[in-house]
Design a protein around this motif. Sequence first.
Motif, short mmCIF file in Angstrom:
data_model
loop_
_atom_site.label_atom_id
_atom_site.label_comp_id
_atom_site.label_asym_id
_atom_site.label_seq_id
_atom_site.Cartn_x
_atom_site.Cartn_y
_atom_site.Cartn_z
N ALA A 137 -36.45 7.51 -43.71
CA ALA A 137 -36.69 6.94 -42.38
C ALA A 137 -37.77 5.86 -42.46
N ALA A 138 -38.78 6.10 -43.29
CA ALA A 138 -39.86 5.11 -43.44
C ALA A 138 -39.34 3.83 -44.10
N VAL A 139 -38.50 3.99 -45.14
CA VAL A 139 -37.93 2.82 -45.82
C VAL A 139 -37.07 2.01 -44.85
N ASP A 140 -36.25 2.70 -44.06
CA ASP A 140 -35.39 2.00 -43.10
C ASP A 140 -36.22 1.25 -42.06
N ALA A 141 -37.31 1.87 -41.61
CA ALA A 141 -38.17 1.22 -40.61
C ALA A 141 -38.82 -0.04 -41.17
N VAL A 142 -39.25 0.04 -42.43
CA VAL A 142 -39.89 -1.14 -43.04
C VAL A 142 -38.85 -2.24 -43.28
N ARG A 143 -37.65 -1.86 -43.69
CA ARG A 143 -36.61 -2.87 -43.94
C ARG A 143 -36.24 -3.64 -42.67
N GLU A 144 -36.36 -2.98 -41.53
CA GLU A 144 -36.05 -3.67 -40.28
C GLU A 144 -37.06 -4.78 -39.97
N LEU A 145 -38.20 -4.76 -40.66
CA LEU A 145 -39.20 -5.81 -40.45
C LEU A 145 -38.87 -7.08 -41.23
N SER A 146 -37.90 -7.03 -42.14
CA SER A 146 -37.56 -8.20 -42.94
C SER A 146 -36.86 -9.24 -42.08
N VAL A 155 -29.38 -18.36 -48.34
CA VAL A 155 -28.61 -18.02 -47.15
C VAL A 155 -28.06 -16.59 -47.27
N GLY A 156 -28.28 -15.78 -46.23
CA GLY A 156 -27.76 -14.41 -46.20
C GLY A 156 -28.67 -13.39 -46.85
N GLU A 157 -29.80 -13.81 -47.42
CA GLU A 157 -30.71 -12.87 -48.06
C GLU A 157 -31.95 -12.66 -47.18
N ARG A 158 -32.67 -11.55 -47.48
CA ARG A 158 -33.85 -11.18 -46.70
C ARG A 158 -35.10 -11.53 -47.48
N ASP A 159 -36.24 -11.57 -46.76
CA ASP A 159 -37.47 -12.05 -47.40
C ASP A 159 -38.23 -10.97 -48.17
N ILE A 160 -38.03 -9.69 -47.89
CA ILE A 160 -38.75 -8.66 -48.61
C ILE A 160 -37.78 -7.63 -49.19
N SER A 170 -42.69 1.01 -51.62
CA SER A 170 -43.11 -0.21 -52.31
C SER A 170 -42.46 -1.42 -51.65
N VAL A 171 -43.27 -2.43 -51.36
CA VAL A 171 -42.77 -3.65 -50.71
C VAL A 171 -43.16 -4.86 -51.55
#
Length: 554
Positions: A137-146, A155-160, A170-171
């Motif tokens: 759940a923590a990993v999913d929450a942090v990924r939503e910040l990307s 194009v199509g990729e995320r920043d973190i 780990s970020v």
Amino acid sequence: MLQIPLWKRLTIILVCLAGLLLAVPNLFYSRVELHNDAATALERGAVPTAQIEENLALWPEWLPSGLINLGLDLRGGAHLLAEVQLEDVYESRVDGYWPEIRDALRDLRGEVGTIRRQDAPPGELRVRISRPEGLQAAVDAVRELSSPIVSLTGVGERDIAVAGAGDTISVTLSEAERAATDQRTLEQSLEIIRRRVDEAGTREPTIQRQGADRILIQVPGIGSAQELKALIGTTARLTFHSVVGRTSDGTQRVDSDQLLHPSMDEEGLFYILDRTPVVSGDDLVDSQPAFDQNGQPAVTFRFNPSGARAFGQYTSANVGAPFAIVLDEEVITAPRINEPITGGSGQITGNFGVEEANRLAILLRAGALPAEMTFLEERTIGPELGQDSIDAGKVAAIFAMVAVVAFMVLSYGLFGALATVALGINVALIFAVLSMIGGTLTLPGIAGIVLTIGMAVDANVLVFERIREEAKTARGPARAIELGYERALSAIVDANITTFIIATILFTLGSGPVRGFAVTLGIGILTSVFTAIFVTRLLIVLWFERRRPKQIEI
């Protein structure tokens, strides 16, 4: 008949006089340069000094003061090759995500438990949670910040990139984001270096990218490579932090969300600060040297609306608390907040003089370098080497002028002498145009001027030879002169257009010395055509009207 309207005569004379007037400051180069530097310093807001006032009086304000800029090979100066430490940007970028990640995980406290930032290698952020079962759940929450990457290659990729193992998240920056960050960092570094050099009043620097992470910097007229490094090598990262405490132990361990920075004024004193700044130098819009209420040098600064709002909100909520101003990881000052500062402006005081205040204002006004630079190559070119080049160029130009004058006078007599007068005006016009456009003269540029001197009489040779032919059949000398100019015009224009095209190609496709040669050659072609078609003809007409010869000898 041989006639030139009065308005055309006046126009030719005025152009020649204006050219001579614009070229005159170059005969007093040192005095005019000191005057210009003093005027520029005052325009940029420098604190007036006796030396500045003295330099300002070296040249009359009503006279033109434009100068030809001398290149590095003529003037001397500094040469640097710098490598940008791109890894520093990765670290600061990842650190910037910590407040958002902390807030996002606090909202999941029931699932992840307590959170704590852990020590990690540069460019990586690690967060430990007390409940490993809530890791996903923590990993999913942090990924939503990307966020999506704004670049053509990402194009199509995320920043973190977010990963989890055991009880640790780990970020890091994604590979595509690192590539985009590298490009932005190099471009930003180039622009900030250019602004810093321009703010210091230097002329025509060469600042360009080399390879993936290097920048070439060449600045004519600066004293040494060390002076240039002092100007551009400082990152000038200005931040404003809340103060947690003070200590005399420089090795004291602090929490991962805190910083330990030394005091610039008090040796042996260290400040413990919040890692996340309240406001940064990115929000600065202006910075000027000034004096404080005690008459000591200071630097004033002003924030943009967002920075002023954040600064005002913090000072309003923390009246009575100390507030640290940090420049390049050193605390300049840590005053106590006596009242809310809502105007968006302030003042930095410290143990520095007028010159240091001017330099600090320049650094802050130009902006902070996004990353530290390592200088791989540094070289100081002494002015005596440049003076040798100038002297050699003068000798070459004088020999060329003497040879051309001798040839023209021996070949065409009085007409050749009039052509050499126009040749002198031609050289003055070249210097006038270079001064007017702020052009840079290099050693190849001197070669272009010398070549122009040799080519400048080509048009006169064509005209005089044509006049000589027309004198055999024309009715009178006036008609011969008129026909000579009319029938030689097309050949003159064609020959110079083709040469001008070559000069344009050299300027467009060449770089450095080649462009310097092309500039002086192109300007010389234009001034040569003007002097040959208009100036020499006017001189001949004035002579003819005064003497009224029955025949001419060329």
